[in-house]
Scaffold this motif. Structure first.
Motif, short mmCIF file in Angstrom:
data_model
loop_
_atom_site.label_atom_id
_atom_site.label_comp_id
_atom_site.label_asym_id
_atom_site.label_seq_id
_atom_site.Cartn_x
_atom_site.Cartn_y
_atom_site.Cartn_z
N TYR A 108 -19.91 -108.84 -13.93
CA TYR A 108 -21.08 -109.30 -13.18
C TYR A 108 -22.27 -109.54 -14.11
CZ TYR A 108 -19.09 -108.77 -8.52
OH TYR A 108 -18.31 -108.94 -7.39
N GLY A 109 -22.35 -108.78 -15.20
CA GLY A 109 -23.40 -109.05 -16.17
C GLY A 109 -23.20 -110.39 -16.87
N ALA A 110 -21.94 -110.78 -17.08
CA ALA A 110 -21.67 -112.11 -17.66
C ALA A 110 -22.13 -113.21 -16.72
CB ALA A 110 -20.17 -112.24 -17.95
N ARG A 111 -21.96 -113.02 -15.43
CA ARG A 111 -22.42 -114.02 -14.46
C ARG A 111 -23.93 -114.22 -14.57
NH1 ARG A 111 -20.03 -113.15 -8.55
NH2 ARG A 111 -19.77 -115.40 -8.60
N VAL A 112 -24.66 -113.11 -14.64
CA VAL A 112 -26.12 -113.20 -14.71
C VAL A 112 -26.56 -113.86 -16.02
CG1 VAL A 112 -28.25 -111.85 -14.81
CG2 VAL A 112 -26.45 -111.24 -13.18
N SER A 113 -26.00 -113.40 -17.13
CA SER A 113 -26.41 -113.93 -18.44
C SER A 113 -26.11 -115.42 -18.56
CB SER A 113 -25.71 -113.16 -19.56
OG SER A 113 -26.08 -111.80 -19.53
N LEU A 114 -24.91 -115.83 -18.16
CA LEU A 114 -24.55 -117.24 -18.27
C LEU A 114 -25.33 -118.09 -17.28
CD1 LEU A 114 -20.67 -116.96 -18.71
CD2 LEU A 114 -22.38 -117.48 -20.45
N LEU A 115 -25.55 -117.59 -16.07
CA LEU A 115 -26.31 -118.35 -15.08
C LEU A 115 -27.74 -118.59 -15.55
CD1 LEU A 115 -26.49 -119.63 -12.25
CD2 LEU A 115 -27.13 -117.37 -11.38
N VAL A 116 -28.38 -117.55 -16.07
CA VAL A 116 -29.75 -117.71 -16.54
C VAL A 116 -29.80 -118.65 -17.73
CG1 VAL A 116 -31.68 -116.48 -17.61
CG2 VAL A 116 -30.51 -115.48 -15.65
#
Length: 328
Positions: A108-116
């Motif tokens: 889920y941290g990868a989702r946030v980092s990549l989305l931002v």
């Protein structure tokens, strides 16, 4: 009866020239093993981030549930067991102090980092292209004003301003959206400079003059003639911006002004991991390792895209290397 003598190569189909367009770029990328490896790594990472709910459901975990029974209270909150509490239920262990599943929080941290990072990059490119085109195609007064604004934006300390802007916004504002807006508002100047310089060169070329003489207005010239020619440098610069934005998001979250708990983020995990690096090294190595691999893969792929879009640069590099070896 005389027999005609054929010239060498006569009657044979012409040799294929260098591939052009998207097909040629893809062909040149496939010839670089480093680009292929970087692309595979990023594809796996993106797919894992998109499938985070499915993967965590298969593991039977989620990123928000506390597991107090897996924490050694007498040991200060360190995970029980070896390698940070790795087990059949928690594939990568648990988070110190909370017992939350580390595998789920990394996904889920990868989702946030990549989305931002992707959102900020797209918005930066949109603002930079718009300002660069307006400066190059506008009047001299407009060009001077926009160029001075761009120079000021380049000189400003981006990290300090990002910290200031993110701290004055109300807490209930979505932090990922705020990070995208702040990062885009502070880092569009490089794209604008590139677009302005390229447009000033392109507007003097024959195909742009022919389009104007043919009766095309400025919007049509921009859409049909300038934007396709600007695609290569803009895409190249965007590929460089992506890893920069990933590191910037992680830095802001590390400083505690980015994504707020309980939303997972790699930078936020590294911030809390500074107090656990002795008791649980895995909690430091996993997010930092993922961040390093992601930034490295984006950097390698960005360099490969730059060379594929401008193969003449690779030729110049090879010629320069041969000349240096000859001198030695």
């Amino acid at each position: 009866m005389t027999q005609d003598v054929l010239a060498p190569g006569a009657g044979l189909p012409p040799a294929p020239g260098p591939a052009t367009g998207a097909r040629g770029v893809w062909r040149r990328l496939r010839t670089r093993p480093s680009a292929v490896v970087a692309g595979v790594v990023l594809a796996v990472l993106v797919l894992a981030a998109l499938a985070a709910p499915l993967l965590t459901a298969l593991a039977g975990q989620d990123p928000y549930t506390y597991h107090d029974e897996l924490i050694d209270s007498a040991g200060g909150g360190a995970p029980q067991g070896s390698f940070g509490g790795v087990s059949g239920e928690h594939w990568l262990g648990v988070e110190p102090g909370t017992g939350r599943d580390l595998f789920a929080r990394l996904l889920y941290g990868a989702r946030v980092s990549l989305l931002v990072a992707v959102g900020a990059t797209l918005l930066q490119v949109l603002i930079g292209v718009s300002v660069g085109l307006a400066a190059a195609l506008g009047s001299r007064w407009v060009d001077q004003v926009l160029s001075r604004i761009t120079d000021v934006m380049v000189a400003l300390p981006m990290l300090v301003l990002a910290i200031a802007l993110t701290t004055v916004v109300p807490e209930d504002f979505p932090r990922p959206v705020l990070l995208v807006l702040v990062m885009a508002a502070l880092n569009w100047a490089g794209t604008s400079r590139i677009v302005r310089a390229q447009t000033l060169t392109l507007r003097r070329l024959d195909f742009v003059a022919a389009a104007r003489l043919g009766g095309s207005g400025r919007p049509r010239v921009v859409r049909r003639e300038l934007l396709p020619s600007l695609a290569a440098p803009v895409i190249t610069y965007a590929a460089i911006l992506l890893p920069v934005n990933i590191v910037l998001e992680a830095s802001l979250s590390f400083l505690g002004i980015g994504v707020k708990p309980p939303t997972p983020s790699w930078g936020q995990m590294l911030s809390t991991a500074t107090t656990w690096f002795r008791a649980d090294p895995m909690y430091v190595l996993l997010p930092s390792g993922l961040l390093f691999v992601t930034v490295l893969a984006f950097t390698v792929l960005g360099d490969a895209v730059r060379t594929a879009l401008d193969p003449r640069e690779a030729s110049r590099l090879r010629v320069g290397t041969r000349k240096e070896k000859t001198r030695d």
